[in-house]
Design an enzyme around this catalytic site. Structure first.
Site, short mmCIF file in Angstrom:
data_model
loop_
_atom_site.label_atom_id
_atom_site.label_comp_id
_atom_site.label_asym_id
_atom_site.label_seq_id
_atom_site.Cartn_x
_atom_site.Cartn_y
_atom_site.Cartn_z
N GLU A 48 0.85 -1.19 0.00
CA GLU A 48 0.00 0.00 0.00
C GLU A 48 0.88 1.24 0.00
O GLU A 48 1.79 1.37 0.83
CB GLU A 48 -0.91 -0.01 1.23
N GLU A 94 -8.58 1.18 -4.59
CA GLU A 94 -9.63 0.84 -3.63
C GLU A 94 -10.38 2.08 -3.16
O GLU A 94 -9.75 3.10 -2.80
CB GLU A 94 -9.04 0.11 -2.41
O1 KIV Z 1 -6.32 -7.20 1.87
C1 KIV Z 1 -7.09 -7.30 0.90
O2 KIV Z 1 -7.91 -8.19 0.85
C2 KIV Z 1 -6.95 -6.31 -0.18
C3 KIV Z 1 -7.92 -6.20 -1.26
C4 KIV Z 1 -7.53 -5.42 -2.42
C5 KIV Z 1 -9.14 -6.90 -1.38
O3 KIV Z 1 -6.01 -5.59 -0.16
#
Ligand code: KIV
Length: 275
Positions: free
Chosen positions: A120, A187
């Site tokens: 991320e 997301e």
């Molecule tokens: O942790 C997760 O499930 C994700 C998603 C993109 C669904 O990062």
């Protein structure tokens, strides 16, 4: 040829080549029985750190460890032969420095057999992505609503709703592309922004609460199967009700045990003469 119909495991370059020609179908999996059932239908399976919340009933994703994620990832890789398998890097395992990220990513890849890692972060983590990719570890970036930033964002809120916020997320995605990410998960962002990013990038975007125009979609498997309780996020959809199947099977089993109709002699040893 569609990556979906090929017999060999889907590779990272093949996922990249899907951009503009075929949609990438992706779901999460944390354990072998679920991964085995999903494999033939999917191009990409993610061992998401969402397993912290979904599988371990924790309040957020922040406390799951590299060792736990590696164990789940290894199980998913062993249970599958078609989908490309990618694992999430847990919170705290990559933010400190590119070298820290490489050590943990390499141990997850070597310990599980996954094809790459997801992390991320956008601009701030682009040096880390470059460091990993240059050393042989494919990176799927994740921008927009980043659950590992929940304390900075003040919870799980949709992102990019005004122009300056949208610009920052676009720059995050572009920085990750420039750093060598093979794709970007978008997301919880506004739909026009997801469309704009998808058009601006040459690498695939994989949406979750983003846009139908993304190059692929991902959801948490338990959300599409009715295994996440009564409430599912706005961006999810229940495609089946495995929850009901499990509930009914458990009720029938418990009733049979209590009534003495299970087990029967068919389930016992040393009863029937050998044929
Ligand atoms: O942790 C997760 O499930 C994700 C998603 C993109 C669904 O990062």
């Amino acid at each position: 040829m569609s990556v979906h119909n090929q017999t060999q495991r889907v590779t990272v370059p093949q996922l990249m080549a899907c951009k503009g020609s075929q949609k990438i179908a992706a779901l999460t999996a944390y354990i072998a029985p679920i991964a085995r059932l999903l494999d033939e239908s999917l191009d990409l399976i993610l061992i998401g750190d969402s397993t912290a919340m979904v599988g371990y009933a924790l309040p957020d994703t922040l406390s799951i460890s590299v060792a736990t994620m590696t164990g789940h990832a290894a199980a998913v890789v062993r249970a599958t032969e078609h989908a490309c398998v990618i694992v999430d890097m847990p919170f705290g395992s990559y933010q400190q420095s590119p070298a820290q990220a490489f050590a943990n990513a390499a141990s997850m890849v070597a310990g599980s057999g996954v094809a790459g890692v997801k992390l991320e972060g956008g601009v701030a983590l682009s040096d880390t992505t470059r460091f990993l990719v240059d050393r042989g570890i494919p990176v799927l970036a994740h921008v927009g609503l980043m659950p590992q930033y929940m304390n900075v964002m003040g919870g799980f809120k949709a992102q990019g709703m005004d122009e300056s916020a949208a610009q920052r997320i676009l720059q995050d995605a572009q920085a990750q592309e420039a750093a060598g990410a093979f794709g970007v998960v978008l997301e919880g962002i506004s739909e026009p922004l997801a469309r704009r990013i998808t058009e601006a990038l040459k690498i695939p975007t994989i949406g979750i609460g983003a846009s139908p125009q993304c190059d692929g979609q991902i959801l948490v498997t338990e959300d599409i199967l009715g295994l996440s309780g009564d409430r599912i996020p706005k961006f999810a959809y229940r495609f089946g009700d495995a929850g009901q199947v499990i509930r009914e099977a458990a009720q029938q089993y418990a009733k049979a045990v209590r009534e003495g109709t299970f087990p029967t002699l068919d389930q016992c040893f040393g009863v029937h003469p050998k044929k």
